[in-house]
Design a protein around this motif. Structure first.
Motif, PDB file in Angstrom:
ATOM      1  N   TYR A   1      47.729  53.355  83.408  1.00  0.00           N
ATOM      2  CA  TYR A   1      47.341  54.078  82.200  1.00  0.00           C
ATOM      3  C   TYR A   1      48.618  54.686  81.634  1.00  0.00           C
ATOM      4  CZ  TYR A   1      42.794  53.583  84.375  1.00  0.00           C
ATOM      5  OH  TYR A   1      41.665  53.067  84.958  1.00  0.00           O
ATOM      6  N   ILE A   2      49.049  54.189  80.486  1.00  0.00           N
ATOM      7  CA  ILE A   2      50.307  54.619  79.882  1.00  0.00           C
ATOM      8  C   ILE A   2      50.013  55.145  78.485  1.00  0.00           C
ATOM      9  CG2 ILE A   2      52.618  53.893  79.185  1.00  0.00           C
ATOM     10  CD1 ILE A   2      52.196  51.548  81.244  1.00  0.00           C
ATOM     11  N   PHE A   3      50.498  56.356  78.207  1.00  0.00           N
ATOM     12  CA  PHE A   3      50.271  57.008  76.920  1.00  0.00           C
ATOM     13  C   PHE A   3      51.592  57.504  76.351  1.00  0.00           C
ATOM     14  CE2 PHE A   3      46.625  57.672  79.655  1.00  0.00           C
ATOM     15  CZ  PHE A   3      45.551  57.296  78.857  1.00  0.00           C
TER      16      PHE A   3
ATOM     17  N   ALA B   1      50.666  44.547  75.239  1.00  0.00           N
ATOM     18  CA  ALA B   1      49.626  43.671  74.710  1.00  0.00           C
ATOM     19  C   ALA B   1      49.032  44.248  73.427  1.00  0.00           C
ATOM     20  CB  ALA B   1      48.534  43.467  75.745  1.00  0.00           C
ATOM     21  N   ASN B   2      48.556  45.447  73.502  1.00  0.00           N
ATOM     22  CA  ASN B   2      47.987  46.107  72.327  1.00  0.00           C
ATOM     23  C   ASN B   2      48.060  47.609  72.532  1.00  0.00           C
ATOM     24  OD1 ASN B   2      46.041  46.420  74.257  1.00  0.00           O
ATOM     25  ND2 ASN B   2      44.417  45.436  73.134  1.00  0.00           N
ATOM     26  N   GLN B   3      47.743  48.310  71.479  1.00  0.00           N
ATOM     27  CA  GLN B   3      47.799  49.761  71.528  1.00  0.00           C
ATOM     28  C   GLN B   3      46.528  50.304  70.904  1.00  0.00           C
ATOM     29  OE1 GLN B   3      51.264  50.756  69.243  1.00  0.00           O
ATOM     30  NE2 GLN B   3      52.185  48.833  69.809  1.00  0.00           N
ATOM     31  N   GLU B   4      46.134  51.457  71.349  1.00  0.00           N
ATOM     32  CA  GLU B   4      44.988  52.110  70.743  1.00  0.00           C
ATOM     33  C   GLU B   4      45.249  53.603  70.664  1.00  0.00           C
ATOM     34  OE1 GLU B   4      41.377  52.599  73.264  1.00  0.00           O
ATOM     35  OE2 GLU B   4      42.514  51.411  74.709  1.00  0.00           O
ATOM     36  N   THR B   5      44.877  54.198  69.560  1.00  0.00           N
ATOM     37  CA  THR B   5      45.011  55.638  69.409  1.00  0.00           C
ATOM     38  C   THR B   5      43.825  56.281  70.112  1.00  0.00           C
ATOM     39  OG1 THR B   5      46.095  55.311  67.294  1.00  0.00           O
ATOM     40  CG2 THR B   5      45.241  57.501  67.741  1.00  0.00           C
ATOM     41  N   VAL B   6      44.108  57.295  70.928  1.00  0.00           N
ATOM     42  CA  VAL B   6      43.047  57.945  71.692  1.00  0.00           C
ATOM     43  C   VAL B   6      42.876  59.382  71.224  1.00  0.00           C
ATOM     44  CG1 VAL B   6      43.357  56.492  73.717  1.00  0.00           C
ATOM     45  CG2 VAL B   6      44.606  58.623  73.558  1.00  0.00           C
ATOM     46  N   ILE B   7      41.689  59.898  71.467  1.00  0.00           N
ATOM     47  CA  ILE B   7      41.370  61.283  71.140  1.00  0.00           C
ATOM     48  C   ILE B   7      41.609  62.119  72.392  1.00  0.00           C
ATOM     49  CG2 ILE B   7      39.515  62.839  70.456  1.00  0.00           C
ATOM     50  CD1 ILE B   7      38.283  60.411  68.971  1.00  0.00           C
ATOM     51  N   THR B   8      42.266  63.243  72.207  1.00  0.00           N
ATOM     52  CA  THR B   8      42.552  64.101  73.353  1.00  0.00           C
ATOM     53  C   THR B   8      41.552  65.243  73.423  1.00  0.00           C
ATOM     54  OG1 THR B   8      44.092  65.417  72.041  1.00  0.00           O
ATOM     55  CG2 THR B   8      45.000  63.579  73.294  1.00  0.00           C
ATOM     56  N   PRO B   9      41.269  65.766  74.579  1.00  0.00           N
ATOM     57  CA  PRO B   9      41.789  65.382  75.881  1.00  0.00           C
ATOM     58  C   PRO B   9      41.220  64.039  76.330  1.00  0.00           C
ATOM     59  CG  PRO B   9      40.124  67.080  76.145  1.00  0.00           C
ATOM     60  CD  PRO B   9      40.331  66.885  74.672  1.00  0.00           C
TER      61      PRO B   9
ATOM     62  N   GLY C   1      37.605  57.473  86.845  1.00  0.00           N
ATOM     63  CA  GLY C   1      37.495  57.238  88.279  1.00  0.00           C
ATOM     64  C   GLY C   1      36.511  58.148  88.969  1.00  0.00           C
ATOM     65  N   PRO C   2      36.515  58.096  90.287  1.00  0.00           N
ATOM     66  CA  PRO C   2      35.561  58.894  91.055  1.00  0.00           C
ATOM     67  C   PRO C   2      35.748  60.396  90.843  1.00  0.00           C
ATOM     68  CG  PRO C   2      37.149  57.826  92.501  1.00  0.00           C
ATOM     69  CD  PRO C   2      37.404  57.332  91.112  1.00  0.00           C
ATOM     70  N   GLU C   3      36.971  60.813  90.629  1.00  0.00           N
ATOM     71  CA  GLU C   3      37.245  62.224  90.345  1.00  0.00           C
ATOM     72  C   GLU C   3      37.705  62.323  88.894  1.00  0.00           C
ATOM     73  OE1 GLU C   3      40.702  65.324  91.461  1.00  0.00           O
ATOM     74  OE2 GLU C   3      39.835  64.240  93.145  1.00  0.00           O
ATOM     75  N   ARG C   4      36.915  62.983  88.062  1.00  0.00           N
ATOM     76  CA  ARG C   4      37.246  63.105  86.631  1.00  0.00           C
ATOM     77  C   ARG C   4      38.436  64.040  86.475  1.00  0.00           C
ATOM     78  NH1 ARG C   4      34.392  62.158  81.621  1.00  0.00           N
ATOM     79  NH2 ARG C   4      34.797  63.853  80.169  1.00  0.00           N
ATOM     80  N   LYS C   5      39.509  63.506  85.870  1.00  0.00           N
ATOM     81  CA  LYS C   5      40.746  64.255  85.745  1.00  0.00           C
ATOM     82  C   LYS C   5      41.279  64.094  84.322  1.00  0.00           C
ATOM     83  CE  LYS C   5      45.348  64.512  87.702  1.00  0.00           C
ATOM     84  NZ  LYS C   5      46.305  64.004  88.653  1.00  0.00           N
ATOM     85  N   ILE C   6      41.895  65.146  83.788  1.00  0.00           N
ATOM     86  CA  ILE C   6      42.488  65.056  82.445  1.00  0.00           C
ATOM     87  C   ILE C   6      43.810  64.306  82.561  1.00  0.00           C
ATOM     88  CG2 ILE C   6      43.512  66.348  80.546  1.00  0.00           C
ATOM     89  CD1 ILE C   6      41.548  68.580  81.083  1.00  0.00           C
ATOM     90  N   LEU C   7      43.896  63.159  81.869  1.00  0.00           N
ATOM     91  CA  LEU C   7      45.133  62.391  81.867  1.00  0.00           C
ATOM     92  C   LEU C   7      46.074  62.861  80.757  1.00  0.00           C
ATOM     93  CD1 LEU C   7      43.826  58.772  82.554  1.00  0.00           C
ATOM     94  CD2 LEU C   7      44.527  60.531  84.169  1.00  0.00           C
ATOM     95  N   VAL C   8      45.499  63.134  79.583  1.00  0.00           N
ATOM     96  CA  VAL C   8      46.290  63.657  78.461  1.00  0.00           C
ATOM     97  C   VAL C   8      45.575  64.900  77.949  1.00  0.00           C
ATOM     98  CG1 VAL C   8      47.284  63.174  76.203  1.00  0.00           C
ATOM     99  CG2 VAL C   8      47.008  61.314  77.832  1.00  0.00           C
ATOM    100  N   PRO C   9      46.221  66.057  78.015  1.00  0.00           N
ATOM    101  CA  PRO C   9      45.572  67.283  77.553  1.00  0.00           C
ATOM    102  C   PRO C   9      45.414  67.299  76.032  1.00  0.00           C
ATOM    103  CG  PRO C   9      47.827  67.735  78.181  1.00  0.00           C
ATOM    104  CD  PRO C   9      47.563  66.295  78.523  1.00  0.00           C
ATOM    105  N   PHE C  10      44.628  68.235  75.533  1.00  0.00           N
ATOM    106  CA  PHE C  10      44.415  68.351  74.094  1.00  0.00           C
ATOM    107  C   PHE C  10      45.747  68.596  73.387  1.00  0.00           C
ATOM    108  CE2 PHE C  10      43.882  70.902  70.277  1.00  0.00           C
ATOM    109  CZ  PHE C  10      43.085  70.046  69.542  1.00  0.00           C
ATOM    110  N   THR C  11      45.955  67.875  72.305  1.00  0.00           N
ATOM    111  CA  THR C  11      47.144  68.048  71.484  1.00  0.00           C
ATOM    112  C   THR C  11      46.827  67.617  70.057  1.00  0.00           C
ATOM    113  OG1 THR C  11      49.459  67.437  71.199  1.00  0.00           O
ATOM    114  CG2 THR C  11      48.025  65.752  72.104  1.00  0.00           C
ATOM    115  N   LYS C  12      47.564  68.166  69.120  1.00  0.00           N
ATOM    116  CA  LYS C  12      47.406  67.756  67.723  1.00  0.00           C
ATOM    117  C   LYS C  12      48.308  66.568  67.393  1.00  0.00           C
ATOM    118  CE  LYS C  12      45.816  72.138  65.980  1.00  0.00           C
ATOM    119  NZ  LYS C  12      45.915  73.151  64.966  1.00  0.00           N
TER     120      LYS C  12
END
Length: 165
Positions: A58-60, A84-92, A97-108
């Motif tokens: 997972y690369i952001f 391969a491709n890129q997608e804009t994601v909404i943060t957070p 996975g089995p343990e829900r973890k924040i990969l990218v915190p909220f940001t503008k």
């Protein structure tokens, strides 16, 4: 005195504009298949072994919304690979996975998720780039204003292993 201060300030401002400001996030997660491993026969009588596990990455990249960069290749797992491709994601952005973890915190800022192909990259490393490759687990090559730059991450964060059912 004023003249030397002005020259110093101009020099510092041009250095600050040399690259866009961005932040790189990188995670790896091992997934084990839920089926029993079976050797697959191929032509010529050889058998290929099914892998014991897969590694998902997972690369952001986080940049300002006014900055337009174009990621080209990614150095990960000891190899250069094309994006391969890129997608804009909404943060957070959370892991699934089995343990829900924040990969990218909220940001503008604008956050883009990068995906890779298994297609080998075409970068021929210079001495400086070889040093970066030796000291970092993740390097993203990108174009900005028609010049190539590199964003680095020393260590990937390892997420909890997923066991498929």
């Amino acid at each position: 005195m004023k003249r030397s201060f002005l020259i110093c300030f101009l020099f510092m401002s041009t250095v600050a504009l040399a690259q866009p400001s961005l932040k790189l996030y990188g995670y790896s997660q091992v997934t084990t298949p839920g089926t029993i491993r079976v050797d697959i026969p191929e032509e010529g009588g050889e058998k290929t072994k099914a892998p014991l596990f897969f590694t998902n990455y997972y690369i952001f990249i986080s940049t300002s919304s006014s900055t337009t960069i174009q990621p080209k290749e990614i150095w990960i797992d000891g190899k250069w690979r094309k994006t391969a491709n890129q997608e804009t994601v909404i943060t957070p952005f959370f892991s699934a996975g089995p343990e829900r973890k924040i990969l990218v915190p909220f940001t503008k800022l604008k956050v883009t998720r990068l995906h890779t192909w298994d297609t080998p990259g075409t970068i021929k490393p210079s001495a400086t780039l070889k040093k970066l490759m030796k000291n970092n687990e993740l390097i993203v090559s990108y174009l900005w204003k028609r010049k190539t730059y590199y964003a680095t991450l020393k260590k990937l964060t390892v997420l909890e292993k997923i066991h498929a059912p």
